[in-house]
Enzyme design. Structure first.
Site, PDB file in Angstrom:
ATOM      1  N   HIS A  63       0.851  -1.190   0.000  1.00 15.45           N
ATOM      2  CA  HIS A  63       0.000   0.000   0.000  1.00 15.45           C
ATOM      3  C   HIS A  63       0.889   1.242   0.000  1.00 15.45           C
ATOM      4  O   HIS A  63       2.124   1.146   0.095  1.00 15.45           O
ATOM      5  CB  HIS A  63      -0.962  -0.005   1.188  1.00 15.45           C
ATOM      6  CG  HIS A  63      -0.314   0.098   2.530  1.00 15.45           C
ATOM      7  ND1 HIS A  63       0.516  -0.875   3.047  1.00 15.45           N
ATOM      8  CD2 HIS A  63      -0.367   1.071   3.497  1.00 15.45           C
ATOM      9  CE1 HIS A  63       0.925  -0.528   4.245  1.00 15.45           C
ATOM     10  NE2 HIS A  63       0.413   0.661   4.541  1.00 15.45           N
ATOM     11  N   HIS A  65       1.394   3.926   1.978  1.00 14.80           N
ATOM     12  CA  HIS A  65       1.910   4.666   3.119  1.00 14.80           C
ATOM     13  C   HIS A  65       3.436   4.680   3.034  1.00 14.80           C
ATOM     14  O   HIS A  65       4.059   3.684   2.651  1.00 14.80           O
ATOM     15  CB  HIS A  65       1.435   4.055   4.432  1.00 14.80           C
ATOM     16  CG  HIS A  65       0.039   4.451   4.786  1.00 14.80           C
ATOM     17  ND1 HIS A  65      -0.760   3.721   5.642  1.00 14.80           N
ATOM     18  CD2 HIS A  65      -0.707   5.529   4.397  1.00 14.80           C
ATOM     19  CE1 HIS A  65      -1.940   4.328   5.767  1.00 14.80           C
ATOM     20  NE2 HIS A  65      -1.927   5.419   5.030  1.00 14.80           N
ATOM     21  N   ASP A  67       6.007   4.471   4.936  1.00 11.60           N
ATOM     22  CA  ASP A  67       6.901   3.502   5.576  1.00 11.60           C
ATOM     23  C   ASP A  67       6.952   2.179   4.827  1.00 11.60           C
ATOM     24  O   ASP A  67       7.716   1.285   5.195  1.00 11.60           O
ATOM     25  CB  ASP A  67       6.498   3.277   7.036  1.00 11.60           C
ATOM     26  CG  ASP A  67       5.051   2.830   7.208  1.00 11.60           C
ATOM     27  OD1 ASP A  67       4.183   3.382   6.515  1.00 11.60           O
ATOM     28  OD2 ASP A  67       4.796   1.938   8.039  1.00 11.60           O
ATOM     29  N   HIS A  68       6.168   2.070   3.739  1.00  8.76           N
ATOM     30  CA  HIS A  68       6.187   0.858   2.922  1.00  8.76           C
ATOM     31  C   HIS A  68       6.700   1.107   1.504  1.00  8.76           C
ATOM     32  O   HIS A  68       6.869   0.140   0.756  1.00  8.76           O
ATOM     33  CB  HIS A  68       4.787   0.243   2.859  1.00  8.76           C
ATOM     34  CG  HIS A  68       4.313  -0.270   4.172  1.00  8.76           C
ATOM     35  ND1 HIS A  68       4.318  -1.609   4.517  1.00  8.76           N
ATOM     36  CD2 HIS A  68       3.841   0.385   5.273  1.00  8.76           C
ATOM     37  CE1 HIS A  68       3.866  -1.757   5.752  1.00  8.76           C
ATOM     38  NE2 HIS A  68       3.567  -0.553   6.227  1.00  8.76           N
TER      39      HIS A  68
END
Length: 304
Positions: A63, A65, A67-68
């Site tokens: 996804h 966000h 931090d990914h």
């Protein structure tokens, strides 16, 4: 048995800390190397792990966000500077495609290798990659934005030939593949030798399910039933149950409940909130429900 390893490069959540890196994993399976998510700092973690940049053939983004996925463009750029020539495949939510291509134009021109983007419908459970030895399929998850997990499955392999039986019955080499495919053998005297006497069963296929980020899903266990290894986010312990519900995350108890109901082989916990300096509480709560639970940590390599 062919290697099937999960390398943990990062298992923290959104807020960067000195304790954990942003989410990233590398999957080694039957000579192929894949990456799941690519948080900030991924390149440094790859170098620390002594994994080879050039062997990563695809990146799966769960996804959008940061931090990914914030580490993706830096890594793509580095691939170009290190002389990569083989194509790289990016699998990510379909809404990401336009922004991805715009960012590529800004930061990653003249790479020297091709990038192939594959848009994913995060609400579908669907095979998105397949070769002779494995499949990768999406797992619809429930987060604040479109999000999916990934399920890696080995394909069943042929049974093992019993060389002593082949020699004893003087079976020609030309018949070996037929026997691997289930054929029996008839001797010159007309005796039928069943396939079960000529072979031994192959090892059962292994599987790995990656589920981050998501709130607790009552029916998720049906999708990941009997997987060898389940990674399920456990951002919070039960003391922050209300916060987990608000931000569509899971507690350790909820992750363990999925593992128990799915009858998985092992549960790997991760995506820890920065509120915890020590994840022992998370581990203890999970093990109370599913004893074969383990904490992810940077540098950990799990053999599936």
């Amino acid at each position: 048995m062919e290697p099937f390893n999960v390398h943990i490069l990062g298992c923290g959540s959104a807020l960067p800390t000195l304790h954990h890196n942003a989410t990233c994993q590398v999957i080694e399976i039957r000579g192929k190397v894949f990456m799941i998510d690519c948080g900030e700092g991924t390149q440094i973690q790859i170098r620390r792990s002594k994994l080879h940049f050039s062997k990563i053939q695809a990146v799966f983004i769960s996804h959008l966000h940061g931090d990914h996925c914030f580490g993706l463009w830096g890594m793509i750029s580095t691939f170009g500077m290190t002389g990569r020539t083989v194509p790289l495949h990016i699998y990510a939510p379909e809404d990401f495609e336009e922004y991805f291509h715009q960012s590529m134009k800004l930061f990653c021109n003249g790479l020297g290798y091709d990038i192939h983007f594959h848009g994913l419908k995060t609400t579908e459970q669907k095979i998105i990659y397949e070769d002779r030895s494995l499949t990768v399929e999406t797992i619809p998850l429930e987060h604040r934005i479109p999000c999916c997990g990934f399920l890696f499955r080995e394909k069943p392999t042929a049974p093992h030939i019993r060389r002593d039986m082949i020699d004893y019955y003087k079976i020609p080499i030309s018949q070996i593949n037929n026997i691997k495919c289930g054929a029996s053998w008839t001797t010159e005297e007309g005796d039928l030798i069943p396939n079960s006497r000529l072979t031994t069963p192959s090892a059962p296929p292994r599987s790995y399910a990656y589920c981050s980020d998501t709130r607790y899903m009552k029916r998720l266990h049906e999708v990941v039933r009997n997987v060898t290894l389940l990674y399920h986010e456990s951002t919070y312990a039960s003391d922050y149950r209300d916060r987990a519900k608000l931000y569509y995350h899971s507690t350790a108890e909820e992750a363990a409940t999925v593992a128990r109901d799915a009858e998985v082989g092992q549960l790997l916990l991760g995506h820890y909130s920065a509120r915890y300096n020590n994840e022992q509480q998370i581990l203890d709560e999970a093990r109370a429900i599913f004893p074969n639970s383990t904490l992810a940590n940077e540098g950990l390599v799990i053999k599936v």
